[in-house]
Design a protein around this motif. Structure first.
Motif, short mmCIF file in Angstrom:
data_model
loop_
_atom_site.label_atom_id
_atom_site.label_comp_id
_atom_site.label_asym_id
_atom_site.label_seq_id
_atom_site.Cartn_x
_atom_site.Cartn_y
_atom_site.Cartn_z
N ALA A 160 32.66 -0.99 -17.95
CA ALA A 160 31.20 -1.15 -18.04
C ALA A 160 30.70 -0.58 -19.36
O ALA A 160 31.11 0.51 -19.77
N ILE A 161 29.81 -1.31 -20.03
CA ILE A 161 29.27 -0.87 -21.32
C ILE A 161 28.01 -0.02 -21.06
O ILE A 161 26.91 -0.32 -21.52
N GLY A 162 28.17 1.00 -20.26
CA GLY A 162 27.08 1.92 -19.97
C GLY A 162 26.07 1.37 -18.97
O GLY A 162 26.04 0.18 -18.68
N SER A 163 25.24 2.26 -18.44
CA SER A 163 24.17 1.85 -17.53
C SER A 163 22.97 1.35 -18.32
O SER A 163 22.71 1.81 -19.44
N GLU A 164 22.25 0.42 -17.74
CA GLU A 164 21.06 -0.15 -18.39
C GLU A 164 19.83 0.13 -17.53
O GLU A 164 19.91 0.14 -16.29
N THR A 165 18.72 0.34 -18.18
CA THR A 165 17.45 0.57 -17.49
C THR A 165 16.74 -0.77 -17.34
O THR A 165 16.44 -1.44 -18.33
N ILE A 166 16.50 -1.15 -16.10
CA ILE A 166 15.87 -2.44 -15.81
C ILE A 166 14.47 -2.19 -15.27
O ILE A 166 14.30 -1.53 -14.23
N VAL A 167 13.48 -2.69 -15.99
CA VAL A 167 12.08 -2.39 -15.68
C VAL A 167 11.23 -3.65 -15.80
O VAL A 167 11.63 -4.62 -16.46
N ARG A 289 36.36 -2.00 -29.44
CA ARG A 289 35.98 -1.37 -28.18
C ARG A 289 35.30 -0.02 -28.42
O ARG A 289 34.23 0.26 -27.87
N ASP A 290 35.89 0.83 -29.25
CA ASP A 290 35.32 2.15 -29.51
C ASP A 290 33.99 2.03 -30.24
O ASP A 290 33.04 2.78 -29.94
N TRP A 291 33.90 1.11 -31.19
CA TRP A 291 32.64 0.89 -31.91
C TRP A 291 31.55 0.43 -30.96
O TRP A 291 30.41 0.91 -31.01
N LEU A 292 31.87 -0.50 -30.07
CA LEU A 292 30.90 -1.05 -29.12
C LEU A 292 30.35 0.04 -28.21
O LEU A 292 29.14 0.13 -27.98
N PHE A 293 31.24 0.90 -27.69
CA PHE A 293 30.80 1.94 -26.77
C PHE A 293 29.98 3.01 -27.50
O PHE A 293 29.07 3.58 -26.93
N LEU A 294 30.30 3.26 -28.75
CA LEU A 294 29.48 4.18 -29.53
C LEU A 294 28.07 3.61 -29.73
O LEU A 294 27.08 4.34 -29.60
N GLN A 295 27.97 2.32 -30.02
CA GLN A 295 26.66 1.69 -30.17
C GLN A 295 25.86 1.78 -28.87
O GLN A 295 24.64 2.02 -28.89
#
Length: 301
Positions: A160-167, A289-295
């Motif tokens: 998963a590329i982190g959690s997202e806030t859905i509003v 992969r590492d660059w994407l997760f840092l972003q």
């Protein structure tokens, strides 16, 4: 002379053990399932002990098989890395990424120049599509970014590329006749825009906020998050979308967030990066992969 069993039997065993399937190993190695089975049995004869326990449509590693796989995985990774370093530069430098359309245009695309500047030797090839792709069948692709749910298949790593806030998001023009803070009842009385592929539905958001989805409300739907956001910018109604995908519209004032106070937001993992397990030590894949997760982490900060 090295005392080794057949390389072909070792390769067949490693693929079958890693993928937990003779059928998937046959697809990966372009051999018949019976050929995979024959090679594995030859290896078991060589060692004088079973590597798998076999049942209907399923194989599981024995303790000896697990021990052999652990050692072979390291050896095959080292061989793959050595061959990649010595291989043609054009092949090793090309990185093919398949991505969900809205993520590609709204979030990843604007950031790609940073990756290209950091890794000028990697040539990105981007394609997009709403339907998930099978990386075991599409060998021309290196990475896939899927929307909705994580692909679950043996031989594939999905993160998963982190959690997202859905509003809820809407144009400021819709709020001109509301001098005070927007309340739940205000949203319930407005046109609700639905993204058909979004795993978070308006019913989920209203339930989180202690109310049932109002029946009979207009609810125009769009099959792309980017289209739903464009409709919200044009004052069609309120879109329930990820702030990650709407960051540009929020930053320039085209959309405002309707959260805070009594209104709760949904946190959900909705985008997933996938790559073949056998390529988890590939330099170009791990760099992306590492660059994407840092972003993604910077985006959440």
């Amino acid at each position: 002379m090295r005392k080794l069993p057949s390389f072909f039997s070792l390769r067949a065993f490693e693929a079958a053990a890693r993928l937990q399937s003779f059928a998937l190993a046959s697809e990966e190695l372009h051999l018949s399932p019976s050929a995979i089975s024959h090679q594995v049995r030859g290896l078991e004869t060589y060692f004088g002990k079973p590597m798998f326990t076999r049942s209907f449509r399923r194989v599981e590693l024995t303790a000896e098989g697990r021990r052999l796989l652990d050692q072979l995985s390291v050896a095959f990774d080292l061989m793959e890395a050595a061959c990649e370093e010595l291989g043609p530069a054009r092949r090793s430098d090309a990185l093919a990424v398949h991505c969900s359309p809205s993520f590609a245009t709204k979030w990843l695309g604007p950031r790609l120049p940073r990756f290209m500047q950091q890794y000028p030797d990697i040539n990105i090839s981007m394609s997009s599509g709403a339907e998930p792709v099978d990386l075991l069948r599409h060998e021309e692709l290196d990475l896939a970014i899927a929307y909705g749910n994580a692909p679950q298949r043996a031989g594939i790593v999905s993160e998963a590329i982190g959690s997202e806030t859905i509003v809820p998001l809407c144009s400021p023009a819709l709020l001109r006749d509301k001098p005070t803070a927007v309340k739940l009842a205000d949203i319930a009385g407005m046109t609700l825009i639905q993204s058909t592929l979004n795993p978070v539905r308006w019913s989920d958001w209203f339930a989180l906020n202690g109310m049932k989805l109002p029946p009979g409300r207009p609810m125009p739907s769009f099959d792309r998050a980017s289209l739903a956001l464009a409709a919200a910018v044009n004052s069609v109604g309120i879109a329930l979308e990820s702030t990650r995908l709407a960051e540009q519209e929020i930053a320039n004032g085209e959309l405002v967030r309707l959260d805070g106070g009594e209104l709760k937001s949904v946190l959900r993992e909705t985008h997933f990066l996938s790559y073949r397990e056998g390529e988890k030590n590939s330099k170009k894949i791990m760099r992306f992969r590492d660059w994407l997760f840092l972003q993604a982490q910077l985006n959440q900060a």
